[in-house]
Motif scaffolding. Structure first.
Motif, PDB file in Angstrom:
ATOM      1  N   SER A   8       0.823  -1.206   0.000  1.00  0.00           N
ATOM      2  CA  SER A   8       0.000   0.000   0.000  1.00  0.00           C
ATOM      3  C   SER A   8       0.858   1.257   0.000  1.00  0.00           C
ATOM      4  O   SER A   8       2.088   1.209   0.061  1.00  0.00           O
ATOM      5  CB  SER A   8      -0.903  -0.004   1.239  1.00  0.00           C
ATOM      6  OG  SER A   8      -0.112   0.128   2.408  1.00  0.00           O
ATOM      7  N   LEU A   9       0.184   2.410  -0.034  1.00  0.00           N
ATOM      8  CA  LEU A   9       0.873   3.701   0.030  1.00  0.00           C
ATOM      9  C   LEU A   9       1.604   3.857   1.360  1.00  0.00           C
ATOM     10  O   LEU A   9       2.688   4.429   1.425  1.00  0.00           O
ATOM     11  CB  LEU A   9      -0.142   4.834  -0.169  1.00  0.00           C
ATOM     12  CG  LEU A   9       0.426   6.255  -0.152  1.00  0.00           C
ATOM     13  CD1 LEU A   9       1.446   6.441  -1.270  1.00  0.00           C
ATOM     14  CD2 LEU A   9      -0.714   7.267  -0.276  1.00  0.00           C
ATOM     15  N   LEU A  10       1.018   3.301   2.422  1.00  0.00           N
ATOM     16  CA  LEU A  10       1.667   3.375   3.731  1.00  0.00           C
ATOM     17  C   LEU A  10       3.010   2.665   3.702  1.00  0.00           C
ATOM     18  O   LEU A  10       4.002   3.134   4.267  1.00  0.00           O
ATOM     19  CB  LEU A  10       0.765   2.762   4.795  1.00  0.00           C
ATOM     20  CG  LEU A  10      -0.600   3.439   5.018  1.00  0.00           C
ATOM     21  CD1 LEU A  10      -1.416   2.663   6.045  1.00  0.00           C
ATOM     22  CD2 LEU A  10      -0.420   4.873   5.461  1.00  0.00           C
ATOM     23  N   GLY A  11       3.041   1.520   3.049  1.00  0.00           N
ATOM     24  CA  GLY A  11       4.286   0.776   2.934  1.00  0.00           C
ATOM     25  C   GLY A  11       5.317   1.529   2.105  1.00  0.00           C
ATOM     26  O   GLY A  11       6.522   1.501   2.389  1.00  0.00           O
ATOM     27  N   ILE A  17      11.291   6.310   4.052  1.00  0.00           N
ATOM     28  CA  ILE A  17      12.006   6.766   5.257  1.00  0.00           C
ATOM     29  C   ILE A  17      13.160   5.824   5.575  1.00  0.00           C
ATOM     30  O   ILE A  17      14.245   6.264   5.981  1.00  0.00           O
ATOM     31  CB  ILE A  17      11.024   6.865   6.446  1.00  0.00           C
ATOM     32  CG1 ILE A  17       9.885   7.837   6.121  1.00  0.00           C
ATOM     33  CG2 ILE A  17      11.763   7.340   7.702  1.00  0.00           C
ATOM     34  CD1 ILE A  17       8.809   7.897   7.188  1.00  0.00           C
ATOM     35  N   ASP A  18      12.947   4.510   5.389  1.00  0.00           N
ATOM     36  CA  ASP A  18      14.028   3.552   5.627  1.00  0.00           C
ATOM     37  C   ASP A  18      15.214   3.841   4.715  1.00  0.00           C
ATOM     38  O   ASP A  18      16.374   3.800   5.135  1.00  0.00           O
ATOM     39  CB  ASP A  18      13.525   2.125   5.391  1.00  0.00           C
ATOM     40  CG  ASP A  18      12.568   1.654   6.483  1.00  0.00           C
ATOM     41  OD1 ASP A  18      12.601   2.256   7.574  1.00  0.00           O
ATOM     42  OD2 ASP A  18      11.793   0.710   6.240  1.00  0.00           O
ATOM     43  N   ILE A 217       6.272   1.063  14.545  1.00  0.00           N
ATOM     44  CA  ILE A 217       5.796   0.973  13.160  1.00  0.00           C
ATOM     45  C   ILE A 217       5.647  -0.495  12.747  1.00  0.00           C
ATOM     46  O   ILE A 217       4.672  -0.883  12.074  1.00  0.00           O
ATOM     47  CB  ILE A 217       6.761   1.712  12.221  1.00  0.00           C
ATOM     48  CG1 ILE A 217       6.677   3.223  12.470  1.00  0.00           C
ATOM     49  CG2 ILE A 217       6.467   1.403  10.756  1.00  0.00           C
ATOM     50  CD1 ILE A 217       7.679   4.040  11.702  1.00  0.00           C
ATOM     51  N   ALA A 218       6.599  -1.337  13.148  1.00  0.00           N
ATOM     52  CA  ALA A 218       6.515  -2.767  12.821  1.00  0.00           C
ATOM     53  C   ALA A 218       5.275  -3.395  13.441  1.00  0.00           C
ATOM     54  O   ALA A 218       4.594  -4.228  12.812  1.00  0.00           O
ATOM     55  CB  ALA A 218       7.783  -3.479  13.298  1.00  0.00           C
ATOM     56  N   LYS A 219       4.963  -3.001  14.681  1.00  0.00           N
ATOM     57  CA  LYS A 219       3.755  -3.534  15.336  1.00  0.00           C
ATOM     58  C   LYS A 219       2.499  -3.046  14.616  1.00  0.00           C
ATOM     59  O   LYS A 219       1.536  -3.803  14.423  1.00  0.00           O
ATOM     60  CB  LYS A 219       3.729  -3.112  16.796  1.00  0.00           C
ATOM     61  CG  LYS A 219       2.550  -3.694  17.578  1.00  0.00           C
ATOM     62  CD  LYS A 219       2.607  -3.286  19.026  1.00  0.00           C
ATOM     63  CE  LYS A 219       1.472  -3.936  19.812  1.00  0.00           C
ATOM     64  NZ  LYS A 219       0.133  -3.674  19.276  1.00  0.00           N
ATOM     65  N   ASP A 220       2.514  -1.744  14.198  1.00  0.00           N
ATOM     66  CA  ASP A 220       1.359  -1.234  13.448  1.00  0.00           C
ATOM     67  C   ASP A 220       1.162  -2.030  12.158  1.00  0.00           C
ATOM     68  O   ASP A 220       0.025  -2.390  11.805  1.00  0.00           O
ATOM     69  CB  ASP A 220       1.568   0.251  13.116  1.00  0.00           C
ATOM     70  CG  ASP A 220       1.513   1.131  14.360  1.00  0.00           C
ATOM     71  OD1 ASP A 220       0.965   0.693  15.384  1.00  0.00           O
ATOM     72  OD2 ASP A 220       2.044   2.266  14.298  1.00  0.00           O
ATOM     73  N   ILE A 221       2.245  -2.300  11.475  1.00  0.00           N
ATOM     74  CA  ILE A 221       2.154  -3.043  10.210  1.00  0.00           C
ATOM     75  C   ILE A 221       1.642  -4.456  10.478  1.00  0.00           C
ATOM     76  O   ILE A 221       0.785  -4.990   9.742  1.00  0.00           O
ATOM     77  CB  ILE A 221       3.530  -3.068   9.514  1.00  0.00           C
ATOM     78  CG1 ILE A 221       3.890  -1.652   9.027  1.00  0.00           C
ATOM     79  CG2 ILE A 221       3.516  -4.056   8.347  1.00  0.00           C
ATOM     80  CD1 ILE A 221       5.263  -1.543   8.431  1.00  0.00           C
ATOM     81  N   HIS A 265       3.167   7.676  13.679  1.00  0.00           N
ATOM     82  CA  HIS A 265       4.458   7.038  13.926  1.00  0.00           C
ATOM     83  C   HIS A 265       5.410   7.277  12.762  1.00  0.00           C
ATOM     84  O   HIS A 265       6.620   7.461  12.963  1.00  0.00           O
ATOM     85  CB  HIS A 265       4.263   5.532  14.158  1.00  0.00           C
ATOM     86  CG  HIS A 265       3.661   5.230  15.489  1.00  0.00           C
ATOM     87  ND1 HIS A 265       3.076   4.012  15.804  1.00  0.00           N
ATOM     88  CD2 HIS A 265       3.529   5.987  16.628  1.00  0.00           C
ATOM     89  CE1 HIS A 265       2.632   4.029  17.043  1.00  0.00           C
ATOM     90  NE2 HIS A 265       2.891   5.233  17.552  1.00  0.00           N
ATOM     91  N   LEU A 266       4.875   7.242  11.543  1.00  0.00           N
ATOM     92  CA  LEU A 266       5.714   7.511  10.372  1.00  0.00           C
ATOM     93  C   LEU A 266       6.249   8.944  10.404  1.00  0.00           C
ATOM     94  O   LEU A 266       7.417   9.190  10.092  1.00  0.00           O
ATOM     95  CB  LEU A 266       4.922   7.281   9.087  1.00  0.00           C
ATOM     96  CG  LEU A 266       4.768   5.842   8.605  1.00  0.00           C
ATOM     97  CD1 LEU A 266       3.955   5.812   7.320  1.00  0.00           C
ATOM     98  CD2 LEU A 266       6.122   5.198   8.360  1.00  0.00           C
ATOM     99  N   LEU A 267       5.368   9.904  10.768  1.00  0.00           N
ATOM    100  CA  LEU A 267       5.803  11.302  10.852  1.00  0.00           C
ATOM    101  C   LEU A 267       6.911  11.472  11.901  1.00  0.00           C
ATOM    102  O   LEU A 267       7.896  12.171  11.676  1.00  0.00           O
ATOM    103  CB  LEU A 267       4.609  12.202  11.182  1.00  0.00           C
ATOM    104  CG  LEU A 267       3.523  12.323  10.106  1.00  0.00           C
ATOM    105  CD1 LEU A 267       2.349  13.143  10.635  1.00  0.00           C
ATOM    106  CD2 LEU A 267       4.085  12.967   8.848  1.00  0.00           C
ATOM    107  N   GLU A 268       6.725  10.836  13.053  1.00  0.00           N
ATOM    108  CA  GLU A 268       7.736  10.927  14.107  1.00  0.00           C
ATOM    109  C   GLU A 268       9.026  10.241  13.672  1.00  0.00           C
ATOM    110  O   GLU A 268      10.128  10.714  13.968  1.00  0.00           O
ATOM    111  CB  GLU A 268       7.194  10.299  15.394  1.00  0.00           C
ATOM    112  CG  GLU A 268       6.020  11.077  15.981  1.00  0.00           C
ATOM    113  CD  GLU A 268       5.330  10.325  17.112  1.00  0.00           C
ATOM    114  OE1 GLU A 268       5.696   9.133  17.345  1.00  0.00           O
ATOM    115  OE2 GLU A 268       4.429  10.888  17.752  1.00  0.00           O
TER     116      GLU A 268
END
Length: 629
Positions: A8-11, A17-18, A217-221, A265-268
């Protein structure tokens, strides 16, 4: 294939960022390109989660009101509990206070101005070459650091300062104006900053910052992938979808709640990676600076650094005074100027800006006025200090030279008084005044450029003493006053003649004693314990008038040719021996003894004989004057 967050776009955002974190050590242009992409990602995320209000216009936004308050405030303009943050960004920011009575006020416990480029995200501190500039212009500029009252820090207030027109810098602690380059101190500061950056980078990439955010972020995913995985069987059969609609809604609700959290979390995470990129960029700058310092150490002490501090004014006063205009005379008060090369000049420049002495009509001068003036070339070696940092022991060898060049050089110890606006009058020689010359060799020369003795050397005094004597009870150790001046003894007494000492007076014409119509030397004494030699290739004249030539003990008056003693009366006391003939016009004596014979062309009435008279008491030898040196 099952649908996951990675697809997805989130990924896509997370992968961006990675990748940024991996390449955060690249050059500034590449870092800023990643930041541009992340900034667009932030916009998409904020649009997706509908977080906050965004007002934009492609041309201009005008906010108009008699009074405008911006901040996290209540309706009456009071700051809400918890404070707030206001950030204004732009490539050109202007704050105008319009009108004669307009003013701009900035207040905060800490106010910082830095001529740096913060970057689009505000995380950078880039200094562009030639672009750093802070300008303050006003008829009156006041910089004041007078301390608040210290009875209660939280209730303190800055002391009022009345500034005059111009620039005023005031402080109750210290003011430093520095235009310097350093090597050792700079290297230490840069290495300290590099160590600090290493610590901050380690903390940022550690378990409490980036690693923690990556775990969140990993837990959210994982949670979102579990929801997507659970949704697949419920939507696999179209006929059963309506039956499972409630379960599907529940999963969508859970997923919808997770997306804002994941986005935050991505923004942070992006903010932490951006901060990491800046820390690593600064570390690279510090590493380059350390290398430059180490490479330049060899030339740092020998080549000029090019720094300069200039004070310009028609009149410059440097005063050691307190805030009440009292002259400070306590220990530690004063003005200290130290440098390898110090010039104090009263000069002007011609039309070509070439330096010259200030013209005579300008009445330029350099005045040094003090109760104690010391000019020294003393070095300090082998020094030791006490526990308070005060000098306890040291050696002070004199090195170098002191040169004074002038058309006229005057050394005077004379008291004066002002008698009119442009007149001064001598009162008297200063009581106790002295001029001392002391050295291993003292030379006074009036020799021209050809090596010829010309000019004139004159000493005029009521009493003149030239001695080569040792000093009685001499003490070479002196007390030191609070200002570092030596307390030397006022009087020195002669003890004895210096062993092997000599004194030479020689000239084509040499006079000891003087006579003219107004000046007559009354007494002239030549004295020696053993032999007094007066020699001449020609004739020797000993002139006496109302005085005499005294010859005592074993004193020889010699001449290679002829010696003549003239005077109205010449008296010789004591036993006198003539080794050769004695010739005279009229010789008289009370007792005359002839060991061999008395010869004369004509002996008239015979030779009288009488009892010898008792010998006269010899004249005492003159003594050396024992006045103070």
């Amino acid at each position: 294939m099952a649908v996951t967050v990675d697809d997805s776009l989130l990924g896509t955002w997370k992968k961006l960022i990675d990748e940024f974190q991996i390449k955060a050590t690249q050059d500034l242009n590449e870092v800023r390109q990643y930041k541009q992409d992340i900034e667009q990602m932030k916009v998409d995320i904020l649009n997706e989660i509908n977080n906050g209000q965004f007002i934009t216009d492609n041309k201009c936004i005008v906010i108009s009101a008699p009074k405008i308050i911006i901040g996290n405030v209540s309706k009456d303009g009071t700051l809400k509990h918890g404070g707030g943050e206001v950030i204004i960004k732009g490539s050109a920011i202007g704050i105008d206070g319009v009108g004669q009575s307009a003013n701009i006020t900035m207040r905060a416990p800490v106010i910082q101005q830095s001529a740096i480029d913060p970057g689009i995200d505000g995380k950078e501190a880039v200094v562009w070459e030639g672009s750093s500039k802070i300008t303050a212009q006003a008829r009156t500029v006041i910089i004041d650091s007078h301390s608040p009252a210290q009875n209660d820090y939280h209730q303190g207030t800055f002391l009022p300062l009345a500034g005059s027109e111009g620039v005023t810098i005031a402080s109750e602690t210290g003011i430093t104006l520095a235009a310097t380059k350093s090597s050792t101190e700079k290297e230490k500061a840069v290495n300290d900053q590099k160590t600090k950056l290493d610590s901050e980078i380690s903390e940022l990439t550690g378990p409490e910052k980036i690693q923690k955010k990556e775990a969140e972020i990993a837990k959210d995913i994982t949670d979102m992938n579990e929801i997507l995985k659970a949704e697949i069987p419920l939507t696999a059969d179209r006929d059963l979808t309506q039956t499972n609609i409630l379960a599907i809604d529940e999963l969508n609700y859970r997923l919808k709640n997770l997306v804002p959290q994941f986005s935050q979390h991505l923004l942070e995470y992006a903010a932490l990676v951006s901060e990491l990129a800046e820390l690593q960029r600064q570390k690279a700058c510090m590493t380059t600076e350390v290398t430059a310092i180490e490479n330049g150490k060899a030339n740092f002490e020998t080549e000029t650094t090019g720094t300069r501090l200039t004070l310009k004014s028609e009149n410059i006063d440097i005063l050691s005074q307190d805030g009440d205009n009292n002259w400070r005379t306590n220990e530690g008060a004063g003005i200290d100027i130290r440098a390898n090369d110090i010039k104090l000049r009263s000069m002007t420049a011609d039309t070509n800006n070439h330096p010259h002495l200030t013209p005579l009509e300008a009445k330029a001068s350099v005045t040094i006025q003090s109760r104690n003036v010391s000019i020294t070339t003393a070095d300090i070696t082998d020094q030791t200090y006490d526990a308070d940092g005060k000098l306890k022991k040291a050696h002070f060898p004199l090195q170098g030279d002191v040169t004074i060049q002038s058309k006229t050089i005057n050394l005077e110890s004379v008291d004066l008084e002002q008698t009119d606006v442009k007149k001064k009058k001598e009162i008297a020689l200063t009581a106790g005044g002295e001029i001392n010359l002391r050295a291993n060799k003292v030379k006074v020369k009036t020799i021209n450029e050809k090596g010829e003795s010309v000019g004139k050397f004159s000493v005029n005094s009521q009493k003149i003493s030239m001695k080569a004597t040792n000093i009685d009870s001499y003490n070479a150790e002196y007390e030191i006053d609070d200002y570092g001046n030596l307390k030397k003894p006022e009087h020195l007494k002669s003890k004895e003649l210096a062993k092997g000492s000599e004194m030479l007076l020689t000239a084509e014409n040499l006079s000891i004693g003087y006579k003219n119509d107004n000046i007559v030397s009354m007494n002239t004494t030549l004295f020696a314990d053993n032999n007094l030699y007066v020699g001449s290739g020609g004739k020797i004249y000993v002139l006496t008038q109302k005085s005499g030539l005294w010859i005592d003990d074993n004193i020889k008056l010699t001449s290679d040719n002829e010696a003549t003693v003239r005077g109205g009366k010449v008296k010789v006391n004591g036993e006198t021996t003539f080794d050769s003939k004695l010739t005279g016009q009229d010789i008289q004596g009370e007792n005359i003894t002839a060991n061999k014979a008395v010869k004369a062309p004509n002996i008239g009435d015979g030779i009288p004989i009488s009892i010898p008279a008792p010998p006269q008491k010899p004249q005492k030898n003159p003594t050396i004057p024992t006045s103070d040196l």
